[in-house]
Write a protein that holds these residues in place. Structure first.
Motif, PDB file in Angstrom:
ATOM      1  N   GLY A  59       5.646  -0.646  -6.567  1.00 36.74           N
ATOM      2  CA  GLY A  59       4.986  -0.796  -5.277  1.00 36.74           C
ATOM      3  C   GLY A  59       5.776  -0.157  -4.167  1.00 36.74           C
ATOM      4  O   GLY A  59       6.584   0.742  -4.389  1.00 36.74           O
ATOM      5  N   LYS A  60       5.523  -0.675  -2.973  1.00 32.04           N
ATOM      6  CA  LYS A  60       6.242  -0.161  -1.811  1.00 32.04           C
ATOM      7  C   LYS A  60       6.490  -1.305  -0.829  1.00 32.04           C
ATOM      8  O   LYS A  60       5.745  -2.291  -0.801  1.00 32.04           O
ATOM      9  CB  LYS A  60       5.475   0.971  -1.141  1.00 32.04           C
TER      10      LYS A  60
ATOM     11  N   ALA B 130      -0.028  -2.128  -5.439  1.00 31.97           N
ATOM     12  CA  ALA B 130      -1.438  -1.755  -5.442  1.00 31.97           C
ATOM     13  C   ALA B 130      -1.888  -1.119  -6.758  1.00 31.97           C
ATOM     14  O   ALA B 130      -3.072  -1.115  -7.053  1.00 31.97           O
ATOM     15  CB  ALA B 130      -1.722  -0.796  -4.286  1.00 31.97           C
TER      16      ALA B 130
ATOM     17  N   ILE C  99       6.560  -2.602   2.956  1.00 32.53           N
ATOM     18  CA  ILE C  99       5.901  -2.286   4.213  1.00 32.53           C
ATOM     19  C   ILE C  99       6.451  -3.203   5.299  1.00 32.53           C
ATOM     20  O   ILE C  99       6.539  -4.413   5.102  1.00 32.53           O
ATOM     21  CB  ILE C  99       4.376  -2.474   4.093  1.00 32.53           C
TER      22      ILE C  99
ATOM     23  N   LYS D 206       9.404  -7.807   6.141  1.00 30.21           N
ATOM     24  CA  LYS D 206       8.762  -6.838   5.257  1.00 30.21           C
ATOM     25  C   LYS D 206       7.917  -7.552   4.218  1.00 30.21           C
ATOM     26  O   LYS D 206       8.186  -8.697   3.870  1.00 30.21           O
ATOM     27  CB  LYS D 206       9.801  -5.991   4.522  1.00 30.21           C
ATOM     28  N   LYS D 207       6.896  -6.856   3.713  1.00 31.91           N
ATOM     29  CA  LYS D 207       6.134  -7.379   2.589  1.00 31.91           C
ATOM     30  C   LYS D 207       6.121  -6.331   1.491  1.00 31.91           C
ATOM     31  O   LYS D 207       6.246  -5.131   1.757  1.00 31.91           O
ATOM     32  CB  LYS D 207       4.714  -7.757   3.004  1.00 31.91           C
TER      33      LYS D 207
ATOM     34  N   MET E 155       4.041  -4.538  -1.480  1.00 36.74           N
ATOM     35  CA  MET E 155       2.669  -4.275  -1.923  1.00 36.74           C
ATOM     36  C   MET E 155       2.706  -3.620  -3.296  1.00 36.74           C
ATOM     37  O   MET E 155       3.365  -2.593  -3.484  1.00 36.74           O
ATOM     38  CB  MET E 155       1.956  -3.347  -0.935  1.00 36.74           C
TER      39      MET E 155
END
Length: 82
Positions: A18-19, A74, A21, A69-70, A72
């Motif tokens: 993920g990344k 996807a 954000i 930060k979160k 994700m």
């Protein structure tokens, strides 16, 4: 996190990439605790606001952390063999 700095999450035989954000507005994580009763030795005159809350059986909120930060994930999980 892998070598590129992207978060990687492994569950059993599946891997998620993920990344991270950054949130528009950070928020606090709070812990709620009950406050005990006032003892007989405490007088009601000149007491602090904390002591007044104790006499009413109030609660205290403690800041445990701040989330900025979160993560994700996807994409679909990728199967990995071990």
């Amino acid at each position: 996190f892998d070598a590129d700095g992207a978060p990687s999450f492994i569950i059993g035989n599946h891997q998620l990439k993920g990344k991270a954000i950054k949130l528009k507005e950070p928020f606090a994580v709070l812990r709620k605790r009950k406050i005990g009763q006032i003892t007989k030795n405490d007088s009601s005159e000149g007491t602090s606001s904390e002591a007044k809350m104790r006499s009413h059986g109030g609660v205290e909120l403690e800041v445990v952390g701040v989330v900025k930060k979160k993560l994700m994930f996807a994409d679909y999980p990728k199967s990995i063999m071990r």
